[in-house]
Write a protein that holds these residues in place. Sequence first.
Motif, mmCIF file in Angstrom:
data_model
loop_
_atom_site.group_PDB
_atom_site.id
_atom_site.type_symbol
_atom_site.label_atom_id
_atom_site.label_comp_id
_atom_site.label_asym_id
_atom_site.label_seq_id
_atom_site.Cartn_x
_atom_site.Cartn_y
_atom_site.Cartn_z
ATOM 1 N N LEU A 230 0.833 -1.209 0.000
ATOM 2 C CA LEU A 230 0.000 0.000 0.000
ATOM 3 C C LEU A 230 0.863 1.252 0.000
ATOM 4 O O LEU A 230 0.613 2.210 -0.748
ATOM 5 C CB LEU A 230 -0.925 -0.024 1.223
ATOM 6 C CG LEU A 230 -1.876 1.160 1.412
ATOM 7 C CD1 LEU A 230 -2.818 1.294 0.224
ATOM 8 C CD2 LEU A 230 -2.680 0.985 2.701
ATOM 9 N N TYR A 231 1.896 1.265 0.820
ATOM 10 C CA TYR A 231 2.787 2.421 0.876
ATOM 11 C C TYR A 231 3.594 2.561 -0.420
ATOM 12 O O TYR A 231 3.890 3.686 -0.853
ATOM 13 C CB TYR A 231 3.724 2.308 2.082
ATOM 14 C CG TYR A 231 3.003 2.274 3.419
ATOM 15 C CD1 TYR A 231 1.757 2.876 3.593
ATOM 16 C CD2 TYR A 231 3.567 1.631 4.518
ATOM 17 C CE1 TYR A 231 1.089 2.842 4.805
ATOM 18 C CE2 TYR A 231 2.916 1.592 5.752
ATOM 19 C CZ TYR A 231 1.680 2.192 5.890
ATOM 20 O OH TYR A 231 1.033 2.150 7.098
ATOM 21 N N ALA A 232 3.945 1.438 -1.026
ATOM 22 C CA ALA A 232 4.640 1.502 -2.311
ATOM 23 C C ALA A 232 3.742 2.120 -3.382
ATOM 24 O O ALA A 232 4.216 2.876 -4.247
ATOM 25 C CB ALA A 232 5.090 0.106 -2.737
ATOM 26 N N ARG A 233 2.445 1.813 -3.344
ATOM 27 C CA ARG A 233 1.503 2.428 -4.281
ATOM 28 C C ARG A 233 1.428 3.938 -4.047
ATOM 29 O O ARG A 233 1.291 4.714 -4.999
ATOM 30 C CB ARG A 233 0.115 1.813 -4.119
ATOM 31 C CG ARG A 233 -0.014 0.406 -4.692
ATOM 32 C CD ARG A 233 -1.470 -0.037 -4.670
ATOM 33 N NE ARG A 233 -2.297 0.800 -5.530
ATOM 34 C CZ ARG A 233 -3.626 0.782 -5.531
ATOM 35 N NH1 ARG A 233 -4.279 -0.029 -4.704
ATOM 36 N NH2 ARG A 233 -4.310 1.564 -6.343
ATOM 37 N N LEU A 234 1.514 4.353 -2.793
ATOM 38 C CA LEU A 234 1.531 5.787 -2.501
ATOM 39 C C LEU A 234 2.763 6.433 -3.138
ATOM 40 O O LEU A 234 2.674 7.501 -3.749
ATOM 41 C CB LEU A 234 1.527 6.016 -0.990
ATOM 42 C CG LEU A 234 1.729 7.469 -0.533
ATOM 43 C CD1 LEU A 234 0.551 8.337 -0.964
ATOM 44 C CD2 LEU A 234 1.898 7.545 0.981
ATOM 45 N N ALA A 235 3.900 5.804 -2.984
ATOM 46 C CA ALA A 235 5.138 6.363 -3.538
ATOM 47 C C ALA A 235 5.050 6.530 -5.051
ATOM 48 O O ALA A 235 5.623 7.469 -5.619
ATOM 49 C CB ALA A 235 6.321 5.479 -3.166
ATOM 50 N N ASP A 236 4.332 5.624 -5.719
ATOM 51 C CA ASP A 236 4.216 5.663 -7.185
ATOM 52 C C ASP A 236 2.958 6.375 -7.665
ATOM 53 O O ASP A 236 2.687 6.406 -8.872
ATOM 54 C CB ASP A 236 4.205 4.231 -7.735
ATOM 55 C CG ASP A 236 5.530 3.530 -7.530
ATOM 56 O OD1 ASP A 236 6.558 4.230 -7.425
ATOM 57 O OD2 ASP A 236 5.541 2.285 -7.439
ATOM 58 N N SER A 237 2.187 6.951 -6.741
ATOM 59 C CA SER A 237 0.902 7.526 -7.104
ATOM 60 C C SER A 237 1.060 8.766 -7.978
ATOM 61 O O SER A 237 1.984 9.567 -7.800
ATOM 62 C CB SER A 237 0.119 7.895 -5.836
ATOM 63 O OG SER A 237 -1.079 8.569 -6.162
ATOM 64 N N ASP A 238 0.150 8.902 -8.944
ATOM 65 C CA ASP A 238 0.073 10.138 -9.725
ATOM 66 C C ASP A 238 -1.207 10.911 -9.401
ATOM 67 O O ASP A 238 -1.656 11.770 -10.160
ATOM 68 C CB ASP A 238 0.145 9.835 -11.215
ATOM 69 C CG ASP A 238 -0.959 8.873 -11.678
ATOM 70 O OD1 ASP A 238 -1.798 8.471 -10.839
ATOM 71 O OD2 ASP A 238 -0.985 8.527 -12.871
ATOM 72 N N GLU A 239 -1.799 10.576 -8.243
ATOM 73 C CA GLU A 239 -3.012 11.266 -7.804
ATOM 74 C C GLU A 239 -2.715 12.746 -7.581
ATOM 75 O O GLU A 239 -1.720 13.095 -6.938
ATOM 76 C CB GLU A 239 -3.500 10.629 -6.498
ATOM 77 C CG GLU A 239 -4.805 11.198 -5.957
ATOM 78 C CD GLU A 239 -5.259 10.457 -4.697
ATOM 79 O OE1 GLU A 239 -6.075 11.029 -3.957
ATOM 80 O OE2 GLU A 239 -4.803 9.320 -4.469
ATOM 81 N N PRO A 240 -3.532 13.655 -8.113
ATOM 82 C CA PRO A 240 -3.274 15.086 -7.887
ATOM 83 C C PRO A 240 -3.508 15.453 -6.423
ATOM 84 O O PRO A 240 -4.598 15.242 -5.885
ATOM 85 C CB PRO A 240 -4.277 15.782 -8.814
ATOM 86 C CG PRO A 240 -5.364 14.772 -9.032
ATOM 87 C CD PRO A 240 -4.710 13.424 -8.977
ATOM 88 N N VAL A 241 -2.490 15.966 -5.788
ATOM 89 C CA VAL A 241 -2.574 16.357 -4.371
ATOM 90 C C VAL A 241 -2.035 17.764 -4.227
ATOM 91 O O VAL A 241 -0.908 18.049 -4.647
ATOM 92 C CB VAL A 241 -1.766 15.396 -3.476
ATOM 93 C CG1 VAL A 241 -1.678 15.931 -2.050
ATOM 94 C CG2 VAL A 241 -2.382 13.997 -3.478
#
Length: 456
Positions: A303-314
């Motif tokens: 889950l944390y790895a997905r966060l690191a690779d996320s392209d979600e606009p924040v």
Amino acid sequence: MSALADILREWMPHQRWFGGKGREWAAVEEEGFFLDRSGPVLSVHRVHITYADGGGDTYLVPLSWRDHVVEELSSAFVGAVSGGDRENYAYDAMRDRDATPPWLEHLIAADTVGPMHFHPAGVAPIPEGVPGDIVSTEQSNTSLVYGQEAIFKLFRRLEPGLNPDVEIHAALRETGNVHIAPLLGHIEILDRDPSHDPATVAMLQTFVPNASDGWRLATASVRDLYAEGDLHADEVGGDFAADSERLGAATASVHTDLARVLPTEPADRAWFAAAAQEMTGRLEAALPAVPQLEEHAEGLRRLYARLADSDEPVHRQRVHGDLHLGQVLRTATGWIILDFEGEPARPLAARRQLDSPMRDVAGMLRSFDYAARHMLVEQPEDTQRAYRAHEWAERNRSAFCAGYSAAGALDPCADSPVLRAFEADKAVYECLYEARNRPHWLMIPLQSLSRLAAAG
């Protein structure tokens, strides 16, 4: 060491607001000044503690002084100090009603007393000549309620810089946001090192009378559901979903206004990577203390790895930082959000950093889980209650997200790796806290991690 420092060394570790419990003291220094010399005498002391592990903290301790023992203040007694041919008796001034009016008197006058500066906001009258009654439920700070008009919060642990609670309330005052209690003033104290910024000592806000605590309202709704054997969450008279939806809208309103008046910036790849690394580090540090986390560890790492690779606009901005049902009040007209200082255990500089609004959303979602499941700790095998707790939590989590989405630009109802990561990180922290303090509550965050880790 002075006689007073010796007394404070014995007294402070037993106070709820003292954050260094269990740490060995290597040294203690105390310096004070008089804030008021009428009856009783009121002094304010900065107490700097050096711990044996090399760390240190500075606490603010106001004391009231009497020339005789006051029986009705026995629970506030700090100690006796010899003064020539007589004893002087020190009491916790925040629990001595006779010693509480000077705080507001100096604030009204915008006084400077010793190193302490009083800053009225000038937006509303400050009550005068009224004693303050202590709020007994607080942990890290100490608050006084003055009649029905104002609430005064003393920040016990001092750090250089403006406290986020004051900074954010002052900024939101410009927006006219209806979901905060207006700031009436604050107090600062100069640091012993002139190169450091002043520390925030206290703040005064408008008191919100006849309001209901969000945690109590939510848990009352859960009790109503448990009492109804054949009804679903949406059929119970105490259904909380409409309030949860309004609370989501109130949270989005505050986030929107904070983004208008305080800095924001888009999150870059480095921020995602750093956030994921910090979360992974907290998980690895918690595993030895909470072996039950091991079965969820791989899912959480993914889950944390997905966060690191996320392209979600924040878009990073100022947030509450410690939002939960105990930090909100429901009034006749809507929700009020309190205590914008963030997690008091974190350094002040970290609490003032820009962050994702999803941290606050995750905190509230975790709080709904706690409200739903806290009554299961005594009956963990009751499958019917467990089902109803899950139903209540999901209904109110969804309602909060729907209210937030309708009022703000973000949609927490969507499949957001950022939100799930923040929620999982909070649940890991909860596991560590419960393992150390309430082992029988550990089941609550562990059950949530089963869901979150599976989504990893």
